[in-house]
Design a protein around this motif. Structure first.
Motif, PDB file in Angstrom:
ATOM      1  N   LEU A   1      -7.725  -9.902  -8.236  1.00  0.00           N
ATOM      2  CA  LEU A   1      -8.760 -10.933  -8.121  1.00  0.00           C
ATOM      3  C   LEU A   1      -8.739 -11.845  -9.344  1.00  0.00           C
ATOM      4  CD1 LEU A   1     -11.862  -9.260  -6.410  1.00  0.00           C
ATOM      5  CD2 LEU A   1      -9.918 -10.430  -5.387  1.00  0.00           C
ATOM      6  N   GLU A   2      -8.480 -11.257 -10.493  1.00  0.00           N
ATOM      7  CA  GLU A   2      -8.396 -12.046 -11.727  1.00  0.00           C
ATOM      8  C   GLU A   2      -7.286 -13.094 -11.612  1.00  0.00           C
ATOM      9  OE1 GLU A   2     -10.291 -13.208 -14.434  1.00  0.00           O
ATOM     10  OE2 GLU A   2     -11.033 -11.306 -13.603  1.00  0.00           O
ATOM     11  N   ARG A   3      -6.152 -12.675 -11.051  1.00  0.00           N
ATOM     12  CA  ARG A   3      -5.014 -13.598 -10.920  1.00  0.00           C
ATOM     13  C   ARG A   3      -5.256 -14.634  -9.823  1.00  0.00           C
ATOM     14  NH1 ARG A   3       0.381 -10.556 -10.152  1.00  0.00           N
ATOM     15  NH2 ARG A   3       1.208 -12.639 -10.480  1.00  0.00           N
ATOM     16  N   LEU A   4      -5.853 -14.189  -8.712  1.00  0.00           N
ATOM     17  CA  LEU A   4      -6.064 -15.117  -7.588  1.00  0.00           C
ATOM     18  C   LEU A   4      -7.102 -16.183  -7.936  1.00  0.00           C
ATOM     19  CD1 LEU A   4      -6.109 -12.554  -4.623  1.00  0.00           C
ATOM     20  CD2 LEU A   4      -4.359 -14.309  -5.048  1.00  0.00           C
ATOM     21  N   ARG A   5      -7.981 -15.809  -8.839  1.00  0.00           N
ATOM     22  CA  ARG A   5      -9.122 -16.660  -9.141  1.00  0.00           C
ATOM     23  C   ARG A   5      -8.741 -18.048  -9.640  1.00  0.00           C
ATOM     24  NH1 ARG A   5     -14.544 -14.919 -12.406  1.00  0.00           N
ATOM     25  NH2 ARG A   5     -15.379 -17.012 -12.286  1.00  0.00           N
TER      26      ARG A   5
ATOM     27  N   TYR B   1       0.839  -1.217   0.000  1.00  0.00           N
ATOM     28  CA  TYR B   1       0.000   0.000   0.000  1.00  0.00           C
ATOM     29  C   TYR B   1       0.870   1.261   0.000  1.00  0.00           C
ATOM     30  CZ  TYR B   1      -3.570   3.365   1.470  1.00  0.00           C
ATOM     31  OH  TYR B   1      -4.413   4.436   1.546  1.00  0.00           O
ATOM     32  N   ALA B   2       1.922   1.229   0.826  1.00  0.00           N
ATOM     33  CA  ALA B   2       2.805   2.401   0.906  1.00  0.00           C
ATOM     34  C   ALA B   2       3.424   2.700  -0.457  1.00  0.00           C
ATOM     35  CB  ALA B   2       3.898   2.149   1.947  1.00  0.00           C
ATOM     36  N   GLU B   3       3.710   1.651  -1.195  1.00  0.00           N
ATOM     37  CA  GLU B   3       4.354   1.831  -2.497  1.00  0.00           C
ATOM     38  C   GLU B   3       3.358   2.156  -3.610  1.00  0.00           C
ATOM     39  OE1 GLU B   3       7.293  -0.829  -5.247  1.00  0.00           O
ATOM     40  OE2 GLU B   3       7.199  -1.310  -3.117  1.00  0.00           O
ATOM     41  N   HIS B   4       2.189   1.525  -3.581  1.00  0.00           N
ATOM     42  CA  HIS B   4       1.266   1.622  -4.719  1.00  0.00           C
ATOM     43  C   HIS B   4      -0.011   2.402  -4.430  1.00  0.00           C
ATOM     44  CE1 HIS B   4       3.733  -2.005  -5.551  1.00  0.00           C
ATOM     45  NE2 HIS B   4       3.646  -1.594  -6.795  1.00  0.00           N
ATOM     46  N   GLY B   5      -0.244   2.750  -3.172  1.00  0.00           N
ATOM     47  CA  GLY B   5      -1.471   3.478  -2.851  1.00  0.00           C
ATOM     48  C   GLY B   5      -2.722   2.625  -2.929  1.00  0.00           C
ATOM     49  N   ALA B   6      -2.557   1.312  -2.976  1.00  0.00           N
ATOM     50  CA  ALA B   6      -3.698   0.385  -2.985  1.00  0.00           C
ATOM     51  C   ALA B   6      -3.262  -0.900  -2.300  1.00  0.00           C
ATOM     52  CB  ALA B   6      -4.129   0.080  -4.420  1.00  0.00           C
ATOM     53  N   MET B   7      -4.204  -1.581  -1.662  1.00  0.00           N
ATOM     54  CA  MET B   7      -3.848  -2.821  -0.967  1.00  0.00           C
ATOM     55  C   MET B   7      -3.686  -3.989  -1.939  1.00  0.00           C
ATOM     56  SD  MET B   7      -3.533  -2.097   2.251  1.00  0.00           S
ATOM     57  CE  MET B   7      -3.432  -3.747   2.935  1.00  0.00           C
ATOM     58  N   LEU B   8      -4.370  -3.901  -3.076  1.00  0.00           N
ATOM     59  CA  LEU B   8      -4.341  -4.986  -4.068  1.00  0.00           C
ATOM     60  C   LEU B   8      -4.038  -4.396  -5.433  1.00  0.00           C
ATOM     61  CD1 LEU B   8      -7.618  -7.026  -3.330  1.00  0.00           C
ATOM     62  CD2 LEU B   8      -5.295  -7.922  -3.168  1.00  0.00           C
TER      63      LEU B   8
ATOM     64  N   TRP C   1     -10.613  -3.465   4.523  1.00  0.00           N
ATOM     65  CA  TRP C   1     -11.491  -3.390   3.347  1.00  0.00           C
ATOM     66  C   TRP C   1     -10.715  -3.569   2.053  1.00  0.00           C
ATOM     67  CZ3 TRP C   1     -16.499  -3.876   2.694  1.00  0.00           C
ATOM     68  CH2 TRP C   1     -17.327  -3.708   3.810  1.00  0.00           C
ATOM     69  N   GLY C   2      -9.461  -3.050   2.047  1.00  0.00           N
ATOM     70  CA  GLY C   2      -8.698  -3.078   0.806  1.00  0.00           C
ATOM     71  C   GLY C   2      -8.161  -4.447   0.462  1.00  0.00           C
ATOM     72  N   LEU C   3      -8.039  -5.317   1.460  1.00  0.00           N
ATOM     73  CA  LEU C   3      -7.410  -6.616   1.189  1.00  0.00           C
ATOM     74  C   LEU C   3      -8.314  -7.783   1.578  1.00  0.00           C
ATOM     75  CD1 LEU C   3      -4.989  -8.178   0.232  1.00  0.00           C
ATOM     76  CD2 LEU C   3      -3.844  -7.742   2.385  1.00  0.00           C
TER      77      LEU C   3
END
Ligand code: ATP
Length: 342
Positions: free
Chosen positions: A56-60, A44-51, A82-84
């Motif tokens: 989800l496409e890859r985890l699926r 998150y610190a690096e990308h500003g998002a938890m995922l 919420w983000g992860l």
């Protein structure tokens, strides 16, 4: 058989330490192929998002997701959660959160106790509906609304799941946790669905308990419990209470299941990232290892899950314990002891 494809998300704090331990145990009993994803507070610190946007496409495509913990002092909890974790649970419709509470021989609790908390995991109090600063009231006058969402279908599916589980166990008893005295809409719907569904399960005995009375009952009359079905918030709280009564939060395993099997399910210890002990090598790995046993069970290898659980019980019985259980063994020593007892 092809190897089991596992997506590992260590996350934050002790998450990585306990997940490593769990993977070491899994690879002893099953052929697994592990892909590790870097999602967590550092990401998150690096990308500003938890995922990542395509996460989800890859985890699926994986057979299962094996998760450590999320939470850090640097990022607010509601963002990490919420983000992860909730993004995966809700994105993959993992609507049944199964949290067994096992009482092990050698610890303070009564080893004849054996409960499972079945927590609704897709709606209820964690539906994420609400808002703040309504009508721009400003500092000092702020208003926040957090709305629960209970659907008849959502209640019914988690209750049927819990009834099926209760039916498969020796006691065949299911307790529904409610608060319909104070919450006259959602919890009354919950109760009505429970009454309707239980007519289909004459072989399962049932009772209902208000959540506040249930907390006392967990402590004072634990032998009256078997399977417990509860809303998202109630199940969250009661399962932590249960695992503390069983000896330590570090022992508790859990599964976030998509019982329809349209998406992968996710397996994780109940505890969080425990920043107070992270990096010291003293975290109890047994909750994560037990979650690995649930993963194998879900993928059709209940025999291997049982083997792991028996090794966990033997390790505790033999006095090989981390500090949270009154011992002085390290994460690595407990993990090695479990592996030696498989
Ligand atoms: P988070 O914000 O991620 O939920 P937290 O510290 O608020 O973190 P937990 O991580 O669940 O919540 O930890 C609560 C307490 O239990 C802490 O004192 C922690 O050290 C202890 N604890 C949790 N998990 C373990 C474990 N696996 N082994 C030993 N102690 C643990």
């Amino acid at each position: 058989m092809p190897p089991l494809e596992i997506a590992a998300i260590p996350g934050d704090g002790i998450g990585g330490e306990v997940l490593d331990a769990g993977l070491r145990v899994l690879e002893q009993v099953a052929e697994i192929q592990v892909t590790t994803f870097p999602y967590g507070s550092a990401y998150y610190a690096e990308h500003g998002a938890m995922l990542a946007p395509d996460a989800l496409e890859r985890l699926r495509r994986f057979d299962a997701i094996y998760f450590g913990a999320v939470g850090s002092r640097e990022v607010p909890d509601h963002i990490t959660l919420w983000g992860l974790r909730l993004a995966i649970c809700q994105g993959f419709d993992q609507w049944a959160n199964v949290r067994p509470v096992r009482f092990y021989e050698g610890l303070d609790g009564d080893p004849s106790l054996d409960w499972v908390v079945v927590r609704e995991n897709s709606e209820g109090e964690y539906a994420g509906l609400g808002g703040r600063q309504l009508a721009a009231r400003g500092p000092g006058n702020e208003v926040a609304v957090q709305t629960s969402l209970f659907t008849e279908k959502g209640c019914e599916r988690i209750m049927r799941f819990a009834f099926e589980l209760a039916r498969s166990r020796p006691r065949r008893h299911l307790t529904s946790i409610t608060k319909s005295n104070a919450q006259q809409y959602a919890m009354v719907l919950w109760d009505e669905v429970f009454d309707r569904v239980r007519a289909d399960y004459h072989d399962v005995t049932t009772d209902k308990e208000l959540v506040d009375a249930a907390a006392a009952r967990f402590v004072l009359r634990p032998q009256t419990l078997d399977v417990v079905v509860a809303s998202n918030l109630h199940g969250d709280i009661l399962s932590d209470l249960g695992s503390a009564l069983a000896g330590s939060l570090g022992l508790a395993a859990s599964a976030n299941l998509n019982p329809d099997r349209r998406f992968p399910s996710m397996f994780e210890p109940v505890h969080g990232s425990a920043p107070d002990i992270a990096g010291q090598g003293i975290a109890n790995p047994l909750g994560a290892i037990g979650s690995g046993a649930m993963l194998l069970e879900h993928l059709g290898r209940a025999d291997l899950g049982d083997r792991i659980r028996a090794a966990i019980a033997a390790t505790i019985r033999d006095g090989i314990r981390t500090r949270d259980l009154g011992g002085s063994h390290t994460t690595a020593e407990v993990t090695a002891a479990v592996i030696a007892r498989l």
